[in-house]
Write an enzyme that holds these catalytic residues in place. Structure first.
Site, PDB file in Angstrom:
ATOM      1  N   GLU A 437      -4.735 -69.001  13.756  1.00  0.00           N
ATOM      2  CA  GLU A 437      -3.490 -69.764  13.596  1.00  0.00           C
ATOM      3  C   GLU A 437      -2.511 -69.100  12.634  1.00  0.00           C
ATOM      4  OE1 GLU A 437      -4.364 -73.846  12.677  1.00  0.00           O
ATOM      5  OE2 GLU A 437      -5.243 -74.228  14.633  1.00  0.00           O
ATOM      6  N   GLU A 512     -10.893 -74.038  18.837  1.00  0.00           N
ATOM      7  CA  GLU A 512     -10.815 -75.356  18.189  1.00  0.00           C
ATOM      8  C   GLU A 512     -10.385 -76.376  19.231  1.00  0.00           C
ATOM      9  OE1 GLU A 512      -8.519 -75.686  14.557  1.00  0.00           O
ATOM     10  OE2 GLU A 512      -9.220 -73.739  13.838  1.00  0.00           O
TER      11      GLU A 512
END
Length: 959
Positions: A437, A512
Site C-alpha cells: 500500500e 488483504e
C-alpha cells in the site's frame, strides 16, 4: 567402537552447533538474553540521557570513547534487572496524547521521558577464545539502536525489524569482563501499528573459527525427480585469517533424529586471507520425505569444514524438501498438489507482553490460526522474528515474508538482502513481498520502476519464490503492471477479472481482504462503549464482508487465495473508533487468541473438520419475547435449530455461507444439530446461565520446561453453579504465584481496556546533589564529622585540580551532599549505590554511619538504608575521605558519590474479565517443581492451578 562413533557423530555435530561444551568445539551460538540492566534515557536532554555523547572526544571521534552509559565503567547498579526479550512500550500507561496507530500507549514524541531505553550487559569471555571470530547478533531492536562494546562504537541500525550483527573480535577483553551497551530510541514510529520498544527479540553471541561459513551462508534448494530429491547447496565461505587456508567441505543431510541420510565432500579448497567464495554442491536423496502442510517434516544440513583432519567449523541448516509453483490461471501448487491459500495477516504483538513474545507464544499463536484452517501467514508489514518462521516451518503454515520499506538505494536493497539471506532456507516461505500500500507511488511510473528494481534484485538472490507487492488503490497502472505476483488489497471496487484478462500471465492473490470489525462476545452494537456486534458485515462500502470476500476468491481459480485482515487483533488502529479504544477490531481472534464467532465460519469452509457453531449466547434478561438474531456456522449439509427442545426448523446450509433465524427470546437451551447425508453428525448448545460463582484456570499445556524461557498461557474463565461458562461476566480477578514461575502479562481482549498489562516494581533514583567539600591539611577524626558538618567554610566539591600536590597538601576531605525524597518514601525500600571518591572513606546518611574507613573500590559499595533513617524532603550525606589524586592532568578522578535507589514493590497482578474471559501468561524462572497460580475475586470461589516445571535442557547461554 568405530561403528558406534560413526552412529553418534551426527548427534555430536548438532550439539556442537548449539554451543554444547565439547572438546575442539568448532562453533558456538550462545543466547545473550539473561542478566541485562535497563533504564530510561532521553531523546534530546543529555543530562537525562546519562550524558552520552558529551565528552571532549565522542564515540564518533575516536575509537573506544563511548561515554556516559556507553562507557565500560559506567555504574548501572541502580538500573532495573531484566531478561530479554523486553518491550518497554507495553508497560507504559495509555494516554489520549498517545499515537492512534500505536494504541495510545504513552510513548513517542509526546513522551520523551520514556521513549529512549538503555540496556547494558556484563559478561566474561574466556582467554581460550582468543583467536576465534566472535560476533554479536540481534534478531531485532526497536528502534534506531546504537551498540557499543567496552566503549567501542559498533554501529547504528535504524530499523526496528532488521536483524543485524557486529564483529566483536578485536574489542574483547579476553579472560576478563566485557560490557555491551545498547541505546534504543522509539521516539519516531516506523509503522502505523503497535511496534513495541527496546530489545524485543533475542540476542546471540557467536563464536567460530576464522575460517568459517558466513552468517546465513547456506542456501538450500530442492527439486524432485520422482521420489528422489535433488538438493542444491550453495555455501558462502570466509577466511578471515592472516594466512591462506586449505580445507575440505562436506555436506551431510540428516533426518529429524540426526541420522545421516546422504553426504558429499568437495575436493580441496583454498581461500586466501579475507577471501569469500561460494561453493555449489548437489546431493541426491532417494525416497525423500517431503515437507507439507499436513506433514511439515524438517531435514538438517550439516556443513563441515575440515582442515588436516580436524573439524574447524560446522554449521547447521534446517530445511524442508518441497516444490512450489504458482500458475497464472490455476493458483498455487505445493509438491504438485493444488492448494487454495487460506491465510491471514498478522502484526507481532500479543496481550500482556506486547512485541516481546517468548518463543512458545509464537507456536501458540500459529496453532490457534491453524485450528480454523489458516494455512498461510503474511508478515505484516515487516521482517518477522526468526522464531515466527521456525513455528511456521514446524507446524506447516505457508508464509509471505515482507520487507519494511520500498526503495532502490543501499539502505532499501540491503534491508531486502538481509531478509532474504536470513530467511531463504525456511520451507514455509513461498513469496517475498517488496511493498504494501505505497499510496505515494502505487499508481505511477515511479512505483513501477521501483518495484521492478526491487523485484530483479530479489530474484538475483533467490529465483525460487514469487515476488509480490500489495496494492490497495487502482490496478492496471503503476506497481500492479510491473510486479510478477499482484497482491490485491480489498477488491470490493476492483475488477480482477478484467485485470486478469488484460495481464493473463500475471500471478495474483488477495494479500488483504475482509477487514470486518467486531468485538468478541458482543452481539448488539454499543457505539458509546465502542463495542461492535459479531454478526459478519463489511466495515463500510469499500470492503466485502468476510463471507462475501471468501465467496469471491473461492470461485476464481486464477486467484491463488486470500489473506484476511487479520488473524489476531493487535494494538493500534482501533478503526472505526478513536480514544479510548486502543486495539483493532479486525481479528478472527482477539488480542489474547480467544475466538470471535467468525472463526467458526472459516473453520467450516477452510477445514474438513465437522464444525457447528451457534451464536449469540443465550443470556438476554429483560428481552423476553423480543426477537434475537441467531446465526449458525457449519459445514453440515443441513442444520436444525431447537429452543427448549422445540424445533424452529431445518435449513440447508449454503456452500460457503451461514444460516440465520429470528428467535423470540425465552430463557433455556438453544441447540443446533447438523446433519450429513441425512444423519445427525454434530451439535452445538448455548444455555441461559446463572450468576458467576467459580473461577476456572486452564493452561494451554500441562507442564512447562524449567528453562527460564518456556511459558504457559492460562485461560481465566468463570462458571455458574452448574459449571456453565458465564458469557457476560466482567469481574476483576486478582492473581498470585508461588514456585519457580513468574507472571509476565495479563489481558482480556477488550479493545477499550486501559488496565495495566504488567505489574512491576517502581524504581526511582536520586542523585547526591549540591555536593560541597571542606579541605583539611590534617587528619579529621570520625568523631569530629558531625560538628564539622554544621560549620561554615564549605566550597563546591572538586573545585581544585586533584594532582599529586593536592594529595600532599591535604590529608582529608569531608564532602557534604543531599538527596530529596518524595512524600511516599515510606512505601519503598532503599539502597545507596556508593562510588568511591577517596582512597579511604567513611560514609554517613542523616548522621548515621554506614561505613568506616573503607578502601577505594573499583566496583563500588552497596548500603541498604533503613526507612526509619530517612525523611521526606532533604536528606544529608557526609563522606570523610583520604583524597584521590591523579598523575597526569588529562586523567580523571571520580567525583560522583553514587545514587540512592528507591524500590516500591509491585501491586498485585489483576485483570478484569471481558465477556467472561481473561488471560494470564506464566513463565519459568529456571527451577523445577510446581508452579502454583491462584486467582480470586469477591463473591467467587478461588481457583488454584498447579503447573509442573519439569527438568529440561537450557539453551546454551552467556550467564
Amino acid at each position: 567402537m568405530k561403528s558406534i562413533f560413526k552412529h553418534f557423530l551426527p548427534i555430536l555435530f548438532l550439539l556442537v552447533n548449539y554451543g554444547a561444551v565439547a572438546q575442539n568445539q568448532a562453533r558456538e551460538k550462545l543466547l545473550l538474553d539473561f542478566g541485562w540492566k535497563f533504564a530510561y534515557g532521553h531523546p534530546f536532554d543529555p543530562a537525562k540521557d546519562f550524558n552520552n555523547g558529551t565528552s571532549y572526544f565522542s564515540y564518533l571521534t575516536k575509537a573506544g570513547y563511548g561515554d556516559g552509559a556507553a562507557a565500560k565503567n559506567f555504574d548501572d547498579r541502580a538500573w532495573r534487572d531484566i531478561n530479554l526479550p523486553h518491550d518497554y512500550a507495553v508497560i507504559q500507561p495509555f494516554s489520549e496524547k498517545g499515537s492512534f496507530s500505536h494504541g495510545f500507549k504513552a510513548i513517542g514524541r509526546n513522551f520523551p521521558e520514556v521513549s529512549v531505553g538503555w540496556y547494558r550487559k556484563t559478561f566474561q569471555i574466556p582467554k581460550g577464545d582468543l583467536g576465534k571470530k566472535i560476533t554479536v547478533s540481534f534478531d531485532g531492536v526497536f528502534r534506531n539502536s546504537i551498540v557499543w562494546l567496552n566503549g567501542h562504537y559498533l554501529g547504528t541500525e535504524p530499523s526496528g525489524y532488521d536483524s543485524f550483527e557486529y564483529d566483536l573480535t578485536d574489542y574483547i577483553n579476553y579472560g576478563g569482563e566485557n560490557v555491551i551497551a545498547v541505546r534504543t530510541d522509539a521516539t519516531m514510529e516506523e509503522g502505523w501499528f503497535y511496534e513495541g520498544a527496546g530489545i524485543y527479540r533475542h540476542v546471540w553471541l557467536n563464536k567460530s573459527n576464522k575460517l568459517h561459513v558466513a552468517s546465513n551462508g547456506t542456501f538450500v534448494r530442492t527439486e524432485m525427480d520422482g521420489t528422489t530429491a535433488k538438493i542444491k547447496v550453495r555455501t558462502t565461505l570466509i577466511n578471515q585469517d592472516v594466512a591462506s587456508r586449505t580445507f575440505l567441505l562436506k555436506q551431510q543431510v540428516l533426518n529429524r533424529d540426526g541420522k545421516i541420510l546422504e553426504s558429499q565432500q568437495s575436493a580441496s579448497i583454498t581461500l586466501k586471507p579475507l577471501e569469500h567464495k561460494d561453493i555449489e554442491q548437489v546431493i541426491l536423496l532417494p525416497n525423500a520425505r517431503l515437507w507439507s502442510l499436513d506433514d511439515p517434516y524438517l531435514h538438517r544440513l550439516q556443513t563441515i569444514i575440515s582442515e588436516s583432519g580436524k573439524i574447524v567449523d560446522n554449521y547447521l541448516t534446517k530445511f524442508g524438501i518441497r516444490t512450489i509453483r504458482f500458475d497464472a490461471n490455476e493458483g498455487f501448487f505445493l509438491n504438485g498438489k493444488h492448494i487454495k491459500i487460506t491465510g491471514t495477516n498478522n502484526h507481532q504483538d500479543h496481550a500482556g507482553v506486547g512485541a516481546a513474545m517468548p518463543d512458545e507464544l509464537q507456536y501458540f499463536r500459529i496453532r490457534k490460526l491453524k485450528e480454523f484452517g489458516n494455512n498461510a501467514y503474511r508478515c505484516s508489514h515487516n521482517p518477522p522474528t526468526p522464531q515466527l518462521l521456525e513455528a511456521c516451518d514446524s507446524l506447516g503454515v505457508l508464509v509471505i515474508d515482507e520487507t519494511r520499506l520500498m526503495g532502490i538505494n543501499d539502505y532499501h536493497l540491503n534491508t531486502l538482502k538481509k531478509l532474504i539471506l536470513r530467511d531463504r532456507n525456511h520451507p514455509s516461505i513461498i513469496s517475498w513481498s517488496v511493498g504494501n500500500e505505497e499510496w505515494g507511488i502505487e499508481n505511477d511510473v515511479v512505483g513501477a520502476r521501483i518495484v521492478s528494481t526491487m523485484q530483479n534484485f530479489a530474484k538475483s538472490l533467490d529465483s525460487t519464490r514469487a515476488i509480490t507487492a500489495a496494492i490497495s488503490g487502482g490496478v492496471g497502472v503503476g506497481i500492479s503492471t510491473a510486479v510478477d505476483m499482484l497482491g490485491y488489497n480489498y477488491i470490493r471496487h476492483k475488477d480482477t477479472d478484467k485485470h486478469h484478462a488484460t495481464f493473463p500471465q500475471q500471478l495474483s492473490w488477495g494479500t488483504e481482504e475482509g477487514s470486518t470489525v467486531t468485538t468478541r462476545g458482543v452481539y448488539v452494537d454499543d457505539l458509546e462503549k465502542h463495542y461492535l456486534s459479531n454478526y459478519d458485515r463489511p466495515q463500510n462500502d469499500h470492503f466485502f464482508s468476510l463471507e462475501d470476500g471468501w465467496k469471491y476468491y473461492v470461485k476464481r481459480p486464477y486467484l491463488a487465495g486470500m489473506f484476511i485482515w487479520t488473524g489476531f487483533d493487535y494494538r493500534g488502529e482501533p478503526t472505526p473508533f478513536g480514544w479510548p479504544s486502543v486495539t483493532s477490531y479486525f481479528g478472527m481472534l482477539d488480542l489474547c487468541g480467544f475466538p470471535k464467532d467468525y472463526y467458526y465460519y472459516l473453520r467450516s469452509w477452510w477445514t474438513q473438520k465437522p464444525t457447528i457453531h451457534i451464536f449469540p449466547h443465550w443470556n438476554w434478561s429483560g428481552k423476553e419475547g423480543q426477537n434475537i438474531p441467531v446465526w449458525v456456522y457449519s459445514n453440515a449439509d443441513e442444520v436444525e435449530l431447537f429452543l427448549n427442545r422445540k424445533s424452529l426448523g431445518k435449513k440447508q446450509m449454503p456452500k460457503n455461507g451461514h444460516l440465520s433465524w429470528e428467535v423470540a427470546y425465552v430463557p433455556g437451551t438453544l441447540e443446533a444439530i447438523g446433519y450429513k447425508n441425512g444423519k445427525r453428525e454434530i451439535n452445538d448448545v448455548v444455555k441461559t446461565t446463572g450468576e458467576a460463582s467459580n473461577i476456572k484456570l486452564t493452561a494451554h499445556q500441562n507442564s512447562i520446561k524449567a528453562n527460564r524461557e518456556d511459558i504457559a498461557v492460562i485461560t481465566v474463565d468463570v462458571l455458574d453453579k452448574n459449571k456453565l461458562h458465564q458469557p457476560t461476566a466482567n469481574q476483576e480477578i486478582e492473581f498470585s504465584i508461588e514456585g519457580p514461575g513468574k507472571l509476565i502479562g495479563v489481558g482480556n481482549g477488550d479493545p477499550t481496556s486501559l488496565e495495566n498489562e504488567q505489574f512491576l516494581s517502581e524504581i526511582q533514583t536520586f542523585e547526591i546533589a549540591n555536593l560541597q567539600e571542606k579541605l583539611s591539611e590534617t587528619k579529621i577524626e570520625e568523631s569530629a564529622v558531625s560538628d564539622l558538618a554544621k560549620q561554615s567554610g564549605w566550597q563546591k566539591a572538586f573545585a581544585d585540580e586533584r594532582l599529586q600536590p593536592f594529595g600532599e597538601k591535604y590529608a582529608a576531605v569531608l564532602y557534604k551532599g543531599e538527596f530529596n525524597l518524595p512524600a511516599n518514601y515510606t512505601d519503598g525500600t532503599f539502597k545507596f549505590f556508593f562510588n568511591s571518591i577517596g582512597k579511604q572513606q567513611s560514609v554517613y546518611v542523616n548522621g548515621k554511619q554506614l561505613a568506616s574507613n573503607i578502601a577505594q573500590s573499583k566496583n563500588g559499595n552497596t548500603f541498604e538504608l533503613d526507612v526509619a533513617l530517612l525523611k521526606e524532603g532533604k536528606n544529608e550525606v557526609l563522606i570523610l575521605t583520604t583524597p584521590l589524586t591523579k598523575k597526569q592532568s588529562w586523567e580523571t578522578v571520580n567525583s560522583n558519590p553514587g545514587l540512592i535507589q528507591m524500590v516500591v514493590p509491585a501491586s498485585a497482578w489483576k485483570r478484569k474479565l471481558f465477556n467472561g474471559l481473561a488471560q494470564v501468561i506464566v513463565q519459568s524462572t529456571g527451577g523445577t517443581g510446581d508452579i502454583i497460580l491462584k486467582a480470586k475475586a469477591p463473591g467467587l470461589k478461588e481457583a488454584i492451578l498447579k503447573i509442573p516445571a519439569l527438568p529440561a535442557p537450557q539453551r546454551p547461554a552467556i550467564p
